[in-house]
Scaffold this motif. Structure first.
Motif, PDB file in Angstrom:
ATOM      1  N   ALA A  45      -9.312  -9.161  -3.751  1.00  0.00           N
ATOM      2  CA  ALA A  45      -8.855  -7.880  -4.302  1.00  0.00           C
ATOM      3  C   ALA A  45      -9.119  -6.690  -3.669  1.00  0.00           C
ATOM      4  N   LEU A  46     -10.515  -6.744  -3.074  1.00  0.00           N
ATOM      5  CA  LEU A  46     -11.074  -5.648  -2.363  1.00  0.00           C
ATOM      6  C   LEU A  46     -10.308  -5.686  -0.913  1.00  0.00           C
ATOM      7  N   TRP A  47     -10.026  -6.861  -0.246  1.00  0.00           N
ATOM      8  CA  TRP A  47      -9.435  -6.921   0.946  1.00  0.00           C
ATOM      9  C   TRP A  47      -8.057  -6.375   0.811  1.00  0.00           C
ATOM     10  N   ASP A  48      -7.341  -6.767  -0.420  1.00  0.00           N
ATOM     11  CA  ASP A  48      -6.097  -6.017  -0.513  1.00  0.00           C
ATOM     12  C   ASP A  48      -6.024  -4.524  -0.453  1.00  0.00           C
ATOM     13  N   ILE A  49      -6.988  -3.928  -1.227  1.00  0.00           N
ATOM     14  CA  ILE A  49      -7.220  -2.723  -1.526  1.00  0.00           C
ATOM     15  C   ILE A  49      -7.663  -2.151   0.016  1.00  0.00           C
ATOM     16  N   LYS A  50      -8.234  -2.776   0.896  1.00  0.00           N
ATOM     17  CA  LYS A  50      -8.605  -2.507   2.317  1.00  0.00           C
ATOM     18  C   LYS A  50      -7.438  -2.263   3.032  1.00  0.00           C
ATOM     19  N   GLY A  51      -6.664  -3.341   2.838  1.00  0.00           N
ATOM     20  CA  GLY A  51      -5.457  -3.526   3.783  1.00  0.00           C
ATOM     21  C   GLY A  51      -4.365  -2.138   3.452  1.00  0.00           C
ATOM     22  N   LYS A  52      -4.254  -2.107   2.144  1.00  0.00           N
ATOM     23  CA  LYS A  52      -3.355  -1.033   1.559  1.00  0.00           C
ATOM     24  C   LYS A  52      -3.982   0.672   1.784  1.00  0.00           C
ATOM     25  N   ILE A  53      -5.493   0.795   2.091  1.00  0.00           N
ATOM     26  CA  ILE A  53      -5.909   1.850   2.467  1.00  0.00           C
ATOM     27  C   ILE A  53      -5.333   2.225   4.030  1.00  0.00           C
ATOM     28  N   ALA A  54      -5.523   1.049   4.908  1.00  0.00           N
ATOM     29  CA  ALA A  54      -5.323   1.105   6.062  1.00  0.00           C
ATOM     30  C   ALA A  54      -3.820   1.030   6.497  1.00  0.00           C
ATOM     31  N   GLY A  55      -3.012   0.664   5.666  1.00  0.00           N
ATOM     32  CA  GLY A  55      -1.437   0.436   5.833  1.00  0.00           C
ATOM     33  C   GLY A  55      -1.290  -0.616   6.663  1.00  0.00           C
ATOM     34  N   LEU A  56      -2.121  -1.715   6.590  1.00  0.00           N
ATOM     35  CA  LEU A  56      -1.963  -2.890   7.576  1.00  0.00           C
ATOM     36  C   LEU A  56      -2.011  -4.067   6.488  1.00  0.00           C
ATOM     37  N   PRO A  57      -1.189  -5.168   7.067  1.00  0.00           N
ATOM     38  CA  PRO A  57      -1.380  -6.372   6.446  1.00  0.00           C
ATOM     39  C   PRO A  57      -2.837  -7.014   6.730  1.00  0.00           C
ATOM     40  N   VAL A  58      -3.474  -7.860   6.076  1.00  0.00           N
ATOM     41  CA  VAL A  58      -4.870  -8.413   5.897  1.00  0.00           C
ATOM     42  C   VAL A  58      -5.258  -8.900   7.171  1.00  0.00           C
ATOM     43  N   TYR A  59      -4.166  -9.504   7.789  1.00  0.00           N
ATOM     44  CA  TYR A  59      -4.478 -10.533   8.844  1.00  0.00           C
ATOM     45  C   TYR A  59      -4.754  -9.554  10.151  1.00  0.00           C
ATOM     46  N   GLN A  60      -4.191  -8.086  10.172  1.00  0.00           N
ATOM     47  CA  GLN A  60      -4.782  -7.390  11.189  1.00  0.00           C
ATOM     48  C   GLN A  60      -6.033  -7.047  11.181  1.00  0.00           C
ATOM     49  N   LEU A  61      -6.817  -7.027  10.016  1.00  0.00           N
ATOM     50  CA  LEU A  61      -8.074  -6.423   9.924  1.00  0.00           C
ATOM     51  C   LEU A  61      -9.206  -7.755  10.335  1.00  0.00           C
ATOM     52  N   PHE A  62      -8.626  -8.737  10.531  1.00  0.00           N
ATOM     53  CA  PHE A  62      -9.401  -9.968  11.159  1.00  0.00           C
ATOM     54  C   PHE A  62      -9.351 -10.010  12.475  1.00  0.00           C
ATOM     55  N   GLY A  63      -8.252  -9.263  13.282  1.00  0.00           N
ATOM     56  CA  GLY A  63      -8.255  -9.579  14.717  1.00  0.00           C
ATOM     57  C   GLY A  63      -6.724  -9.696  15.084  1.00  0.00           C
TER      58      GLY A  63
END
Ligand code: CS2
Ligand code: MG
Length: 407
Positions: free
Chosen positions: A92-110
């Motif tokens: 849920a926290l990664w979901d929130i992080k992605g929504k804050i960034a406006g990015l799908p979660v995989y982008q936050l991994f690289g």
């Protein structure tokens, strides 16, 4: 930014999905999956009684510190209940992080290492003929990889992974009893018959098909070593859970005798359950899941360790995984440099799609993750009111003489 509230829902179409929704003071919310198959109310209770009260007021962007708070900060660590609860919070926290960034979660991994992720389906038959029909069906649906489970002649009861009699043998759906059902197992009959199944599959479908098989923890180390060696000519993509997963050293014997690829880990809850087998390179695929493996934060740590040791991913994806954890794993699969394959059972009934709207999709044997911000799955609370918890159990297994055995 602060967490203001969190709610847990238990229920779903034919499954007791445990869904966590974390709300923030900025209106953004995150979703996580804590579905522990046939023990669903326990992580839900653990979340409600112990973890959610601590979450209120925390900064949801600090997903690492929150993970450490619930794992390292606890005296009694690990175990499927606690790791499923922590895993749901983490997703849920990664979901929130992605929504804050406006990015799908995989982008936050690289970012993506591939567009589509290879998946496998469950082919099953009461006999070889039925199994071959089931394989043909999946091939016609575009699959390149199938797990094959077959009824064993002379075995008093249905075998592990074989669809229920009268059910649709093309689609493997486990029906769990409202009390534990009993299966009878004979290692001798299994070991005599199973190589013939692989031989027939190779002669009918050729060398290209990726063939996987799940032993479901039923063999002793020496038996597993001999079996893995015997089936080498059939070039399996993997042999899954040949022995009970808790005995990491048992795998040495299998490794010393065979080059058949080994996949283990669907019952693991942490890095500590698989550290030795990864570091000694005793397995080829790690099958831990985001749901009861501590979420994205912990799985990513395991994937990194595995990458150094030539171990690829093959995350658990039984139907008990809700579309939320399948999405969490989908984002990891899109990124992981050492991705192998993803177990994928089509959840997409209209009821399931209505409860968990998402744009991820399957095509030609591959799973494609959507570019929506966060995990890319929503949860319809109104729909969830249609469902409630129904208790179910895994079967128990006995040998033909009555001795209790491993399910
Ligand atoms: C199986 C599981 O998917 C698999 O490989 O081993 O279906 C397993 O039986 C269930 O997840 C048990 O909860
Ligand atoms: Mg399995």
């Amino acid at each position: 930014m602060k967490i203001t509230d969190a709610k847990v829902f238990v229920g779903g179409p034919g499954k007791n999905y445990v869904t966590l929704k974390i709300m923030t003071d900025e209106g953004i919310y995150g979703l996580g999956d804590a579905t522990l198959n046939n023990r669903e109310t326990l992580p839900a209770k653990f979340l409600g009684d112990y973890l959610i009260p601590c979450l209120i007021g925390m900064d949801p962007r600090k997903s690492e510190d929150i993970w450490q708070y619930f794992y390292r900060g606890a005296y009694f660590r690990r175990g499927p209940i606690s790791m499923a609860a922590i895993g749901a919070i983490d997703m849920a926290l990664w979901d929130i992080k992605g929504k804050i960034a406006g990015l799908p979660v995989y982008q936050l991994f690289g970012g993506k290492s591939r567009e589509g992720a290879l998946v496998y389906a469950h082919a099953t038959g009461a006999d070889i003929e039925g199994l071959c029909d089931s394989i043909s069906y999946y091939l016609s649906e575009g699959y390149q990889a199938v797990r094959v489970q077959c009824g064993i002649p002379g075995m008093a009861d249905k075998s592990y992974g074989v669809a229920d009699q009268g059910g649709d043998s093309k689609h493997f759906i486990t029906q769990f009893g409202s009390l534990p059902e009993q299966e009878i197992w004979s290692t001798e009959k299994y070991l005599q018959f199973m190589p013939k199944v692989f031989e027939e599959i190779r002669s009918r479908f050729g060398p290209e098909l990726k063939v996987l098989h799940d032993v479901h923890h039923r063999l002793l180390p020496r038996e597993a070593a001999a079996f893995a060696k015997e089936v080498e000519p059939f070039n399996l993509y993997w042999l899954e859970d040949p022995t009970p997963a808790e005995d990491q050293t048992a795998l040495r014997l299998i490794r010393q005798h065979s080059t058949t690829p080994i996949a283990i880990g669907e019952v693991f809850n942490s890095l500590w359950d698989c550290k030795q087998m990864i570091e000694e390179e005793l397995i080829d695929f790690i099958r831990i899941s985001a749901t009861y493996g501590g979420g994205i934060t912990h799985l990513r740590r395991i994937v990194e360790l595995a990458a150094i040791h030539n171990v690829r991913t093959g995350f658990h994806g039984a139907p008990s995984h809700s579309p939320i954890s399948m999405a969490a794993q989908g984002h990891l699969n899109a990124w992981a440099p050492n991705f192998g394959i993803q177990e994928y059972l089509v959840l997409g009934t209209p009821e399931c799609d209505a409860l968990f709207p998402a744009e991820h999709f399957y095509q030609d044997g591959m799973f494609y993750i959507s570019d929506a911000p966060g995990l890319g799955v929503d949860f319809d609370e109104q729909q969830s009111e249609r469902y409630s918890f129904e208790r179910t159990y895994h079967p128990v297994v006995r040998l033909e003489d009555g001795t209790l055995w491993n399910y």
